[in-house]
Scaffold this active site. Structure first.
Site, PDB file in Angstrom:
ATOM      1  N   ALA A 127       0.856  -1.186   0.000  1.00  0.00           N
ATOM      2  CA  ALA A 127       0.000   0.000   0.000  1.00  0.00           C
ATOM      3  C   ALA A 127       0.892   1.236   0.000  1.00  0.00           C
ATOM      4  CB  ALA A 127      -0.929   0.009   1.206  1.00  0.00           C
ATOM      5  N   PHE A 128       0.325   2.374  -0.407  1.00  0.00           N
ATOM      6  CA  PHE A 128       1.169   3.565  -0.603  1.00  0.00           C
ATOM      7  C   PHE A 128       1.776   4.062   0.699  1.00  0.00           C
ATOM      8  CE2 PHE A 128      -0.435   7.667   0.911  1.00  0.00           C
ATOM      9  CZ  PHE A 128      -1.657   7.308   1.449  1.00  0.00           C
ATOM     10  N   LYS A 129       1.248   3.619   1.849  1.00  0.00           N
ATOM     11  CA  LYS A 129       1.783   4.105   3.129  1.00  0.00           C
ATOM     12  C   LYS A 129       3.269   3.748   3.291  1.00  0.00           C
ATOM     13  CE  LYS A 129      -2.450   5.162   5.243  1.00  0.00           C
ATOM     14  NZ  LYS A 129      -3.426   4.629   4.292  1.00  0.00           N
ATOM     15  N   ASP A 130       3.708   2.697   2.606  1.00  0.00           N
ATOM     16  CA  ASP A 130       5.138   2.340   2.658  1.00  0.00           C
ATOM     17  C   ASP A 130       6.037   3.442   2.098  1.00  0.00           C
ATOM     18  OD1 ASP A 130       4.725  -0.249   3.710  1.00  0.00           O
ATOM     19  OD2 ASP A 130       4.452  -1.104   1.720  1.00  0.00           O
ATOM     20  N   MET A 133       6.364   5.690   5.153  1.00  0.00           N
ATOM     21  CA  MET A 133       6.673   5.028   6.429  1.00  0.00           C
ATOM     22  C   MET A 133       8.088   4.450   6.438  1.00  0.00           C
ATOM     23  SD  MET A 133       4.553   4.904   9.008  1.00  0.00           S
ATOM     24  CE  MET A 133       2.870   4.372   8.849  1.00  0.00           C
TER      25      MET A 133
END
Ligand SMILES: *Cc1c(COP(=O)(O)O)cnc(C)c1O
Length: 487
Positions: A127-130, A133
Site C-alpha cells: 500500500a502507498f503508506k510504505d 513510512m
C-alpha cells in the site's frame, strides 16, 4: 526551515525545526505543523531534477524541508530507503529502478501516455503508506541515536497503517512498536502480514473487540501523561509532518514520468481518506510543480467531496461512517484537512483555531458565507465519490479493457478520474495514484471478477508462516502491564 502550527503556537523550542517535530504528533496548541513557507522550485531545478533517480530526487526535495540534518546523512537515509529491493512489487513490464513507475492504460495517437496509474504500492505491505513510512523508520532511528533516546510506538490498526509501521520499524534501534488490532476482524492475509513478523522490537496485540475498542485503549494510555512520559510512548499517525513531506516526492516523480518537458502540465487523481496523500500533492503544486488539477476521490464516506462541492465541512458521527469495500478511506473526519484549510483562509491561525473549535465541538463549518470559499478555484481541486457498485464496475472495466487488475481504493480513483475528465484541460495526462494492490482486498476482487487476485511471488503462502501475537481483553491496564514488562 522553521515550522509553525496551523493554530499559531508551535510550542517549545519556539521555532522548531524538522527534527524537533519528527517524533511528535500534534503541535501543543492542537494544530498541525507546517513549514513557515513552501519552498519555491525554480525552472532550473525542475530541469535538473527531471533526470534524477528516485532517491536523489527525494534528497533534493526533502533537503528544502529538512535543514537540521547534515546533507550527507540525509542523502544516506534517502539512498537506504528508496531502493528497488524495498519497492520490489512493480507490475510486470515496469522498471523496478523507477520505484514508482507509471503504468499507462491509455495512450494518444502519437503513442504518448494520457491516462495511467502511478504505482505507489510496491513496498513491503503493498500500500502507498510504505512510501513515507519506510523513510520515517530510517529517520526515527537516525534522530533517536543522535539524541540517545528511545521511543515506544503505540498504535491501533484495522489494516494498512499498522502493517506499514511495523515493516518500517522492524529491527530499528531505539524503537519498539506495540500495535493493537481487532482480534479476528482482519483478513487472513492482513493477519499473516503483521503477525508473522518475528522481530524482537515488534509486538502485536489482538484485542478481543472492535477497532474502536483498540483505538480507545490507545487514547486512554496516551492520556495518562505520567505513563506516557515514563515509558516514552509515541505514535506514527497520518498527521505526522514527515509522512506528508515524503509523499511530495512522488508527485514530482510522476510529473516527470508523464511529461517530456517542464512546459507541460499533469493532473492527479487521489483516493482520499485523511487527506494526507492529496495534501502532499497540494504542497507540490504550491511549490511550483505544474499541476493542472488535483482530483479528490472518496467512497461513500464523502465528507471531503462534500466540502469541495459546497464549501461546507461537516464531519460525520461514528454511527454515520459507512463500512465499505475501500476500508482505508472509511473516515468521518479528515485529520490532515486542517493543513489545506490553513492555506485556503490565507494562513490565518486565529481563523483556523476558531473553525476547529467548532469541529471539535461536533459542529460543521461553512466557508461560503465568509467569502473564503471563493478562493477555492485557485487551488485546482475537483472531487467526486464512488459506491460499492461503482468500484465493482470499474475493477471489471479496467480488467476487461486493459488486462490490469486494480484494488478497490484505486478503483475509487479511476471512477472519479473518468467522471471528472472534463475538468482537465485537453492534452493533459491524468495519473491515478495506485494506493494498494488488489491482493489485499481479495473478497471484493472475487466479487468483481470471479477470480483470486494476483499475488506477488514472495508473498505466496505467508498465511502458513508461524505467527507471533498476544490475544488480550480490551483492558487498558492489561495493555499497560504488557508494555511495562517489554521495555
Ligand atoms: C490510507 C489509504 C488511503 C487514504 O489516504 P489518506 O492519506 O488518508 O487520504 C487510500 N487508500 C489506501 C489503500 C490507503 O491505505
Amino acid at each position: 526551515m522553521k515550522y509553525i502550527s496551523t493554530r499559531g503556537h508551535a510550542g517549545q523550542p519556539a521555532n522548531p525545526e524538522f527534527c524537533d517535530i519528527l517524533l511528535g504528533g500534534l503541535a501543543p496548541d492542537g494544530g498541525l505543523y507546517l513549514p513557515e513557507t513552501y519552498p519555491q522550485v525554480t525552472r532550473a531545478e525542475l530541469d535538473a531534477w527531471r533526470k534524477l533517480s528516485y532517491a536523489d530526487l527525494a534528497f533534493a526535495i526533502l533537503s528544502k524541508f529538512i535543514t537540521d540534518i547534515p546533507a550527507a546523512d540525509l542523502k544516506a537515509i534517502c539512498d537506504k530507503t528508496y531502493t528497488a529491493d524495498v519497492y520490489r512489487h512493480v507490475r510486470a513490464g515496469d522498471n523496478p529502478a523507477d520505484i514508482t513507475p507509471v503504468h499507462w492504460l491509455e495512450k494518444d495517437a502519437a503513442g504518448k501516455g494520457s491516462f495511467g496509474l502511478l504505482e505507489l504500492s510496491n513496498g513491503p505491505t503493498l500500500a502507498f503508506k510504505d512510501m513515507a513510512m519506510q523513510l520515517l523508520g530510517n529517520l526515527f532511528e537516525y534522530v533517536l541515536a543522535k539524541r540517545s533516546e528511545t521511543i515506544n510506538i503505540l498504535g491501533a490498526t484495522s489494516g494498512d497503517t499498522g502493517s506499514a509501521a511495523e515493516y518500517a520499524m522492524r529491527g530499528k534501534h531505539g524503537v519498539r512498536v506495540f500495535m493493537l488490532s481487532p482480534h479476528g476482524k482482519m483478513s487472513a492475509f492482513q493477519r499473516a502480514q503483521m503477525y508473522s513478523l518475528q522481530d524482537g522490537n515488534i509486538f502485536n496485540i489482538a484485542v478481543t473487540g472492535m477497532f474502536d475498542d483498540a483505538q480507545d485503549i490507545v487514547k486512554a494510555v496516551s492520556n495518562d501523561h505520567a505513563f506516557k512520559a515514563k515509558y516514552k510512548i509515541g505514535a506514527v499517525n497520518s498527521i505526522n509532518w514527515a509522512r506528508v513531506a515524503a509523499q511530495i516526492v512522488y508527485y514530482f516523480k510522476g510529473y516527470f514520468a508523464a511529461t517530456e518537458s517542464n512546459d507541460q502540465q499533469v493532473a492527479f487523481c487521489v483516493p482520499s481518506g485523511n487527506f494526507g496523500n492529496i495534501c502532499a500533492g497540494h504542497i507540490a503544486r504550491q511549490m511550483g510543480l505544474p499541476v493542472a488539477k488535483l482530483i479528490l476521490a472518496t467512497n461513500e464516506n464523502d465528507v471531503l467531496d462534500e466540502f469541495f462541492r459546497t464549501g461546507v465541512y461537516r464531519p460525520r458521527k461514528a454511527a454515520e461512517t459507512h463500512v465499505t469495500s475501500s476500508p482505508s478511506m472509511d473516515i468521518s473526519k479528515a485529520s490532515n484537512f486542517e493543513r489545506f484549510v490553513f492555506d485556503l483562509v490565507g494562513r490565518d491561525p486565529q481563523k483556523v483555531a476558531a473553525l476547529w473549535k467548532q469541529v471539535d465541538g461536533g459542529a460543521a463549518f461553512d466557508l461560503t458565507a465568509s467569502g473564503e470559499f471563493s478562493r477555492i478555484g485557485g487551488f485546482g481541486f475537483a472531487s467526486g465519490s464512488s459506491s460499492h457498485a461503482d468500484r465493482l464496475a470499474t475493477i471489471r472495466k479496467v480488467f476487461d479493457k486493459y488486462g490490469v487488475m486494480i484494488d478497490t481504493h484505486t478503483a475509487d480513483g479511476v471512477k472519479v478520474a473518468w467522471e471528472k475528465a472534463d475538468t482537465v484541460p485537453a492534452g493533459v495526462p491524468v495519473l491515478v495514484l495506485e494506493t494498494a494492490l488488489p491482493v489485499k482486498f481479495a473478497e471484493t476482487i472475487q466479487e468483481a471478477l470471479g477470480r483470486e487476485p494476483e499475488r506477488p511471488a514472495d508473498l505466496e503462502g505467508i498465511e502458513a508462516l508461524p505467527q507471533r501475537v498476544e490475544v488480550m481483553a480490551p483492558d487498558v491496564e492489561a495493555v499497560k502491564r504488557f508494555i511495562t514488562t517489554r521495555v
